[in-house]
Design an enzyme around this catalytic site. Structure first.
Site, PDB file in Angstrom:
ATOM      1  N   ARG A  71     -13.294  -8.737   2.611  1.00 17.35           N
ATOM      2  CA  ARG A  71     -11.881  -8.486   2.289  1.00 17.35           C
ATOM      3  C   ARG A  71     -11.039  -9.706   2.658  1.00 17.35           C
ATOM      4  NH1 ARG A  71      -9.935  -3.292   2.067  1.00 17.35           N
ATOM      5  NH2 ARG A  71      -8.052  -4.352   1.344  1.00 17.35           N
ATOM      6  N   ASP A  87     -17.303   6.918  -0.876  1.00 21.40           N
ATOM      7  CA  ASP A  87     -15.953   6.834  -0.300  1.00 21.40           C
ATOM      8  C   ASP A  87     -15.671   8.200   0.322  1.00 21.40           C
ATOM      9  OD1 ASP A  87     -13.277   6.209   0.221  1.00 21.40           O
ATOM     10  OD2 ASP A  87     -12.613   6.488  -1.847  1.00 21.40           O
ATOM     11  N   ARG A 115       0.869  -1.184   0.000  1.00 21.31           N
ATOM     12  CA  ARG A 115       0.000   0.000   0.000  1.00 21.31           C
ATOM     13  C   ARG A 115       0.896   1.221   0.000  1.00 21.31           C
ATOM     14  NH1 ARG A 115      -5.180   1.551   3.714  1.00 21.31           N
ATOM     15  NH2 ARG A 115      -6.048   0.117   2.176  1.00 21.31           N
ATOM     16  N   GLN A 174     -10.211  -4.134  -2.677  1.00 21.96           N
ATOM     17  CA  GLN A 174     -11.494  -3.646  -2.176  1.00 21.96           C
ATOM     18  C   GLN A 174     -12.607  -3.998  -3.152  1.00 21.96           C
ATOM     19  OE1 GLN A 174     -12.191  -1.927   0.841  1.00 21.96           O
ATOM     20  NE2 GLN A 174     -14.238  -2.507   0.179  1.00 21.96           N
ATOM     21  N   HIS A 222      -7.542   0.423  -6.074  1.00 19.83           N
ATOM     22  CA  HIS A 222      -7.681  -0.411  -4.874  1.00 19.83           C
ATOM     23  C   HIS A 222      -8.404  -1.711  -5.277  1.00 19.83           C
ATOM     24  CE1 HIS A 222      -7.768  -1.502  -0.796  1.00 19.83           C
ATOM     25  NE2 HIS A 222      -8.617  -0.632  -0.291  1.00 19.83           N
ATOM     26  N   CYS A 281     -16.361   1.460   1.204  1.00 15.67           N
ATOM     27  CA  CYS A 281     -15.107   0.719   1.445  1.00 15.67           C
ATOM     28  C   CYS A 281     -14.646   0.880   2.891  1.00 15.67           C
ATOM     29  CB  CYS A 281     -14.034   1.194   0.474  1.00 15.67           C
ATOM     30  SG  CYS A 281     -13.765   2.973   0.490  1.00 15.67           S
TER      31      CYS A 281
END
Ligand code: CP
Ligand code: NVA
Length: 303
Positions: A287, A218, A102, A132, A129, A258
């Site tokens: 996840r 988000d 990340r 996700q 991402h 998310c």
């Protein structure tokens, strides 16, 4: 040859189904069946940004698959003091069996993957991402039975964020109808949409809600964009996901996020905390299952 997951462009529709099927099986069998494809393997988790879900789900996931997870704070690595990404990739490839990363620049993750001889999984960059989205699509599959052109999803807010970009690639992969409701200043990237007829930009938040099965939003200020906070609060204000928007949607429409969520900013508390509408914790749980499936496939015994 090793395979990476840097964006959803790295996955075919068939591979997506394989990931979903394995993730669903691992979810059903969690704690009941011993499945250890990462036995004797070490996976490095490089983080240059904060995380709750991604870090914990990867660490737990590696352990459940029989492997060892090493959490590597990028600010404490030599790459933070000028060592090149390429040298880092070559060195880590001599120790590890996979890297999850990340960081900020997507180009750094591409460089790492190019130079590493072991699989690399993108755990979020400024641009994408993918993990996700795999969890999001698995969640949609659980609730709707499918992820295809019969599903309509509206995303509200930052049309150029890593989440919006990843949703665009998910819609291109599955044929899902995607409406991105964002202001002109942060409208989605036309090149990424690539003329796909199932992906629309709709600046009017009420029109965007018509007939949708899922609302998605988000944060308005993604990690790394903190200096733009005041401008972002201003331009995204009309794009809060409110209970009123559900009047326009299909009956039974659900809310995805998310996470982390900011109640009163991108989502109204009555939506976020409505157990009939909000499925964000099922989404967060997925996840773990989906990343276990991805790691098994990319980093398991055949790799
Ligand atoms: N959704 C997500 O990636 O959460 P974290 O930032 O907590 O990992
Ligand atoms: N767009 C957000 C996603 C967090 C999971 C960020 O990058 O901060």
């Amino acid at each position: 040859m090793k395979k990476d997951l840097l964006t959803l462009r790295d996955i075919t529709r068939d591979e997506l189904e394989t990931i979903f099927d394995l993730a669903a099986k691992l979810k059903r069998e969690r704690g009941k069946v011993d499945f250890r494809p990462l036995a004797d393997k070490s996976i490095g988790l490089i983080f240059a940004k904060s995380s709750t879900r991604t870090r914990v789900s990867f660490e737990v996931g590696v352990g459940e698959l029989g492997g060892r997870a090493l959490y590597l704070d990028q600010s404490r690595m030599q790459v933070g003091r000028g060592e090149t990404v390429a040298d880092t990739a070559k060195v880590l490839s001599r120790y590890l069996h996979g890297i999850v990363i990340r960081t900020f620049a997507h180009a750094d993750v591409c460089e790492l993957a190019k130079e590493a001889t072991i699989p690399v999984i993108n755990a979020l960059t400024d641009e994408f991402h993918p993990c996700q989205l795999l969890a999001d699509m698995l969640t949609i599959r659980e609730y709707s039975g499918r992820v295809d052109n019969t599903i309509r999803l509206a995303f509200y807010g930052d049309g150029r964020s890593n989440m919006a970009n990843s949703l665009i690639l998910a819609a291109r992969l599955t044929g899902m109808e995607l409406v991105i409701s964002a202001p002109e200043e942060e409208r989605p990237d036309a090149d990424l949409i690539g003329g796909a007829a199932n992906i629309l930009w709709e600046p009017d938040p009420v029109k965007a809600a018509r007939g949708v099965d899922y609302f998605y939003t988000d944060v308005w200020v993604s990690m790394g964009f903190e200096e733009e906070r005041a401008r972002r609060m201003e331009i995204f204000r009309p794009y809060q996901v409110t209970a009123k928007l559900f009047d326009e949607a299909k009956p039974g429409a659900k809310f995805l996020h998310c996470l982390p969520a900011h109640r009163g900013e991108e989502v109204a508390p009555e939506v976020m905390d409505d157990p009939k509408r909000s499925i964000v914790f099922d989404e967060a749980e997925n996840r773990l299952h989906v990343q276990k499936a991805v790691m098994s496939l990319l980093m398991g015994p055949r790799n």
